[in-house]
Design a protein around this motif. Structure first.
Motif, PDB file in Angstrom:
ATOM      1  N   GLU A  26       0.709  -1.170  -0.081  1.00 37.30           N
ATOM      2  CA  GLU A  26       0.031   0.083  -0.045  1.00 37.30           C
ATOM      3  C   GLU A  26       0.927   1.149  -0.186  1.00 37.30           C
ATOM      4  N   ASP A  27       2.104   1.086   0.044  1.00 34.51           N
ATOM      5  CA  ASP A  27       2.978   2.297  -0.035  1.00 34.51           C
ATOM      6  C   ASP A  27       2.808   3.345  -1.198  1.00 34.51           C
ATOM      7  N   PHE A  28       2.256   2.804  -2.408  1.00 37.77           N
ATOM      8  CA  PHE A  28       1.872   3.441  -3.336  1.00 37.77           C
ATOM      9  C   PHE A  28       0.745   4.863  -2.948  1.00 37.77           C
ATOM     10  N   PHE A  29      -0.005   4.550  -2.052  1.00 35.98           N
ATOM     11  CA  PHE A  29      -1.022   5.614  -1.672  1.00 35.98           C
ATOM     12  C   PHE A  29      -1.045   5.823  -0.223  1.00 35.98           C
ATOM     13  N   LYS A  30      -0.134   5.498   0.512  1.00 34.47           N
ATOM     14  CA  LYS A  30      -0.322   5.578   2.031  1.00 34.47           C
ATOM     15  C   LYS A  30       1.285   5.713   2.306  1.00 34.47           C
ATOM     16  N   VAL A  31       1.385   6.496   3.332  1.00 33.36           N
ATOM     17  CA  VAL A  31       2.865   6.931   4.004  1.00 33.36           C
ATOM     18  C   VAL A  31       2.789   6.147   5.089  1.00 33.36           C
ATOM     19  N   GLY A  32       3.857   5.470   5.606  1.00 28.80           N
ATOM     20  CA  GLY A  32       3.900   4.662   7.168  1.00 28.80           C
ATOM     21  C   GLY A  32       3.472   3.427   7.283  1.00 28.80           C
ATOM     22  N   ASP A  33       3.757   2.954   8.260  1.00 27.17           N
ATOM     23  CA  ASP A  33       3.238   1.439   8.801  1.00 27.17           C
ATOM     24  C   ASP A  33       1.681   1.404   8.477  1.00 27.17           C
ATOM     25  N   ARG A  34       1.243   0.221   8.638  1.00 25.44           N
ATOM     26  CA  ARG A  34      -0.292  -0.243   8.940  1.00 25.44           C
ATOM     27  C   ARG A  34      -0.664  -0.035  10.156  1.00 25.44           C
ATOM     28  N   THR A  35       0.221  -0.380  11.051  1.00 26.85           N
ATOM     29  CA  THR A  35      -0.351  -0.527  12.602  1.00 26.85           C
ATOM     30  C   THR A  35       1.347  -0.766  13.316  1.00 26.85           C
ATOM     31  N   ASP A  36       0.885  -0.364  14.572  1.00 29.44           N
ATOM     32  CA  ASP A  36       2.151  -0.663  15.756  1.00 29.44           C
ATOM     33  C   ASP A  36       1.694  -1.655  16.719  1.00 29.44           C
ATOM     34  N   VAL A  37       2.711  -1.865  17.436  1.00 34.78           N
ATOM     35  CA  VAL A  37       2.531  -2.959  18.738  1.00 34.78           C
ATOM     36  C   VAL A  37       1.505  -2.497  19.415  1.00 34.78           C
ATOM     37  N   GLY A  38       1.200  -1.233  19.781  1.00 41.66           N
ATOM     38  CA  GLY A  38       0.347  -0.430  20.778  1.00 41.66           C
ATOM     39  C   GLY A  38      -1.128  -0.840  20.155  1.00 41.66           C
ATOM     40  N   GLU A  39      -1.452  -0.457  18.748  1.00 35.89           N
ATOM     41  CA  GLU A  39      -2.730  -0.992  18.474  1.00 35.89           C
ATOM     42  C   GLU A  39      -3.026  -2.333  18.345  1.00 35.89           C
ATOM     43  N   VAL A  40      -2.165  -3.113  17.836  1.00 33.26           N
ATOM     44  CA  VAL A  40      -2.235  -4.496  18.074  1.00 33.26           C
ATOM     45  C   VAL A  40      -2.549  -5.133  19.334  1.00 33.26           C
ATOM     46  N   ALA A  41      -1.943  -4.627  20.360  1.00 30.35           N
ATOM     47  CA  ALA A  41      -2.194  -5.065  21.513  1.00 30.35           C
ATOM     48  C   ALA A  41      -3.704  -4.858  22.222  1.00 30.35           C
ATOM     49  N   ALA A  42      -4.100  -3.652  21.747  1.00 31.65           N
ATOM     50  CA  ALA A  42      -5.327  -2.949  22.097  1.00 31.65           C
ATOM     51  C   ALA A  42      -6.461  -3.910  21.551  1.00 31.65           C
ATOM     52  N   PHE A  43      -6.323  -4.156  20.202  1.00 31.27           N
ATOM     53  CA  PHE A  43      -7.116  -4.792  19.676  1.00 31.27           C
ATOM     54  C   PHE A  43      -7.092  -6.388  20.097  1.00 31.27           C
ATOM     55  N   ILE A  44      -5.999  -6.844  20.588  1.00 34.57           N
ATOM     56  CA  ILE A  44      -5.987  -8.334  21.540  1.00 34.57           C
ATOM     57  C   ILE A  44      -6.710  -8.236  22.622  1.00 34.57           C
ATOM     58  N   GLU A  45      -6.680  -7.053  23.209  1.00 30.10           N
ATOM     59  CA  GLU A  45      -7.692  -6.992  24.433  1.00 30.10           C
ATOM     60  C   GLU A  45      -9.101  -7.115  24.285  1.00 30.10           C
ATOM     61  N   ARG A  46      -9.690  -6.289  23.124  1.00 28.32           N
ATOM     62  CA  ARG A  46     -11.136  -6.323  22.954  1.00 28.32           C
ATOM     63  C   ARG A  46     -11.695  -7.050  21.628  1.00 28.32           C
ATOM     64  N   GLU A  47     -10.689  -7.797  20.862  1.00 29.16           N
ATOM     65  CA  GLU A  47     -11.244  -8.360  19.762  1.00 29.16           C
ATOM     66  C   GLU A  47     -10.420  -9.554  19.682  1.00 29.16           C
ATOM     67  N   THR A  48     -10.501 -10.068  18.575  1.00 25.09           N
ATOM     68  CA  THR A  48      -9.582 -11.415  18.556  1.00 25.09           C
ATOM     69  C   THR A  48      -8.751 -11.279  17.151  1.00 25.09           C
ATOM     70  N   PHE A  49      -7.598 -12.090  17.282  1.00 28.47           N
ATOM     71  CA  PHE A  49      -6.544 -12.108  16.189  1.00 28.47           C
ATOM     72  C   PHE A  49      -6.345 -13.493  15.996  1.00 28.47           C
ATOM     73  N   LEU A  50      -6.669 -14.155  15.022  1.00 30.61           N
ATOM     74  CA  LEU A  50      -6.396 -15.467  14.743  1.00 30.61           C
ATOM     75  C   LEU A  50      -4.998 -15.421  14.030  1.00 30.61           C
ATOM     76  N   VAL A  51      -3.967 -16.410  14.340  1.00 32.75           N
ATOM     77  CA  VAL A  51      -2.604 -16.211  13.919  1.00 32.75           C
ATOM     78  C   VAL A  51      -2.301 -17.588  13.467  1.00 32.75           C
ATOM     79  N   ALA A  52      -1.432 -17.810  12.084  1.00 30.10           N
ATOM     80  CA  ALA A  52      -1.149 -18.793  11.633  1.00 30.10           C
ATOM     81  C   ALA A  52       0.211 -19.021  12.031  1.00 30.10           C
ATOM     82  N   ARG A  53       0.451 -20.520  12.512  1.00 31.44           N
ATOM     83  CA  ARG A  53       1.904 -20.499  13.098  1.00 31.44           C
ATOM     84  C   ARG A  53       2.683 -21.533  12.128  1.00 31.44           C
TER      85      ARG A  53
END
Length: 157
Positions: A26-53
């Motif tokens: 998405e760098d062609f239309f956006k500047v910067g990272d999509r997320t950061d550790v703080g946002e992900v940690a907040a999502f983990i507290e109130r929603e669910t992340f499914l991860v493939a290992r």
């Protein structure tokens, strides 16, 4: 491909790393990272992340899933660059849909960034149809190189 499980708080760094690597496209239309550790940690507290290992336990793919009554939602679908093209994205979508069904959802929704013209046809292969649009969050407008919005897609589960 490994196994898909519910993420734990300790996965926030690995999740943000996979998301940011996958969203470099998405760098062609956006500047910067999509997320950061703080946002992900907040999502983990109130929603669910499914991860493939992977076989080594490393996170190779992620999807964020939430439930609101009969509607499920998934977003941040990301596959590590080295695992792309392996069917992992398909497996994560199926896992997100299963999660939503198990929590009583009869619909699944997602949004794609309007400049990502390849995504609506991709999600149509999984039964999703365009159902509307949504504005880009005002707090994130400064990250855009040009105007964009979200294309909302939904499907019955």
């Amino acid at each position: 491909m490994g196994r898909i499980v519910v993420a734990e708080a300790c996965d926030a760094v690995a999740i943000s790393r996979v998301i940011n690597a996958a969203y470099r496209v998405e760098d062609f239309f956006k500047v910067g990272d999509r997320t950061d550790v703080g946002e992900v940690a907040a999502f983990i507290e109130r929603e669910t992340f499914l991860v493939a290992r992977g076989e080594d336990g490393d996170v190779t793919g992620v999807v964020r899933v939430s439930v609101d009554g009969v509607r499920g939602h998934f977003g941040m679908l990301s596959v590590a660059p080295q695992a792309q093209g392996t069917g992992l994205g398909r497996a994560l979508i199926a896992a997100a849909e299963d999660f939503a069904r198990e929590h009583g959802c009869t619909w699944m929704d997602l949004e794609v960034a309007s400049p990502r013209l390849e995504l609506p046809p991709f999600y149509r292969k999984f039964g999703y149809e365009v159902t509307g649009t949504a504005e880009w969050p005002e707090a994130a407008l400064q990250t855009l190189k040009y105007p964009a919005h979200f294309v909302v897609m939904s499907k019955p589960l």
